[in-house]
Design an enzyme around this catalytic site. Structure first.
Site, short mmCIF file in Angstrom:
data_model
loop_
_atom_site.label_atom_id
_atom_site.label_comp_id
_atom_site.label_asym_id
_atom_site.label_seq_id
_atom_site.Cartn_x
_atom_site.Cartn_y
_atom_site.Cartn_z
N ILE A 1 -36.01 80.79 -5.87
CA ILE A 1 -35.86 79.51 -6.58
C ILE A 1 -36.50 79.66 -7.95
CG2 ILE A 1 -36.40 77.03 -6.54
CD1 ILE A 1 -34.52 78.03 -4.32
N GLY B 1 -33.69 71.80 -8.09
CA GLY B 1 -33.53 71.76 -6.63
C GLY B 1 -32.94 73.05 -6.08
N HIS C 1 -22.72 80.16 -5.22
CA HIS C 1 -23.20 79.88 -3.87
C HIS C 1 -22.02 79.99 -2.90
CE1 HIS C 1 -25.85 78.15 -0.82
NE2 HIS C 1 -24.85 77.37 -0.47
N ASP D 1 -29.81 74.66 -4.93
CA ASP D 1 -28.34 74.55 -4.94
C ASP D 1 -27.87 73.12 -5.17
OD1 ASP D 1 -28.45 76.92 -2.25
OD2 ASP D 1 -28.14 77.32 -4.39
C1 GRF Z 1 -23.16 86.08 -2.84
O1 GRF Z 1 -22.28 85.58 -1.86
C2 GRF Z 1 -24.01 84.96 -3.37
O2 GRF Z 1 -23.33 83.72 -3.47
C3 GRF Z 1 -25.07 84.87 -2.30
O3 GRF Z 1 -25.38 86.22 -1.98
C4 GRF Z 1 -24.22 87.00 -2.25
C5 GRF Z 1 -24.61 88.05 -3.25
O4 GRF Z 1 -23.69 89.05 -3.18
N1 GRF Z 1 -26.24 84.19 -2.80
P1 GRF Z 1 -23.78 90.27 -4.23
O5 GRF Z 1 -25.25 90.70 -4.27
O6 GRF Z 1 -23.31 89.76 -5.55
O7 GRF Z 1 -22.86 91.30 -3.64
#
Ligand code: GRF
Length: 198
Positions: A88, A137, A103, A139
């Site tokens: 965070i 916050g 996300h 997400d």
């Molecule tokens: C992605 O799905 C992101 O949204 C989530 O972790 C994953 C990271 O994947 N927080 P990468 O490291 O970009 O392959």
């Protein structure tokens, strides 16, 4: 500037897109909260500057926030992209830079670090990915773009996350490119791309 914590496939998608001058954005550096991850290896193979800012290196979270802010500032980015960054971000970083996060769920559904298993456990038939501005916050920042992804009976976490990441990489590349080329404005919780101050 891209922040990573893991495999860095979203980073790789941005690197691939930025190889085309017409994309309008280039990656000035890659930062991480831990070493020894594929995301940093990808950056280093491409000759990109990298840095690691570990929370554990600081007695207080504010010290990490300050150190991360300074490390980012060294590269003077117009935009910071959190692509699988699993910490965070603190008020100093968020006060100094616009940060975009990706996300693997349709926020506000399934925030937090376990979005994909949470969606599977809940039994939703549709999930997806969200590209949003980061606020204080978890997400909760203003949504920029979302895309739905179907959930199949046979899905396990890996299968579903990979299906989401395929969409997520395309969405993130599209949004970051448009923000870099066209700018953006934020009015309350609404982000409009194009024709505006940065
Ligand atoms: C992605 O799905 C992101 O949204 C989530 O972790 C994953 C990271 O994947 N927080 P990468 O490291 O970009 O392959």
């Amino acid at each position: 500037m891209v922040l990573v914590s893991g495999s860095g496939t979203n980073l790789q998608a941005l690197m691939d897109a930025a190889a085309d001058d017409a994309y309008g954005a280039r990656i000035v550096a890659v930062g991480a909260d831990r070493d020894g991850i594929e995301g940093l290896a990808r950056a280093r193979r491409a000759g990109l500057p990298t840095f690691v800012a570990k929370v554990g290196d600081h007695p207080a979270r504010s010290g990490w926030d300050h150190a991360l802010c300074a490390a980012i500032a060294d590269h003077r980015p117009d935009l910071v992209v959190s692509a699988g960054f699993m910490k965070i971000l603190g008020p100093e970083v968020l006060g100094a830079f616009t940060v975009v996060n990706t996300h693997p769920a349709l926020l506000p559904a399934f925030p937090g670090a376990h979005a994909v298993p949470d969606a599977l456990a809940y039994g939703v038939r549709v999930t997806g990915c969200t590209v949003h501005l980061v606020d204080a916050g978890v997400d909760t920042g203003p949504v920029i773009a979302q895309e739905a992804v179907p959930v199949y009976e046979a899905d396990d976490e890996g299968a579903l996350h990979e299906r989401i990441k395929t969409v997520e990489r395309r969405l993130l590349v599209e949004v970051v490119g448009r923000m870099a080329r066209e700018g953006w404005t934020v009015t309350g919780r609404h982000v409009r791309l194009g024709a505006a101050e940065r």
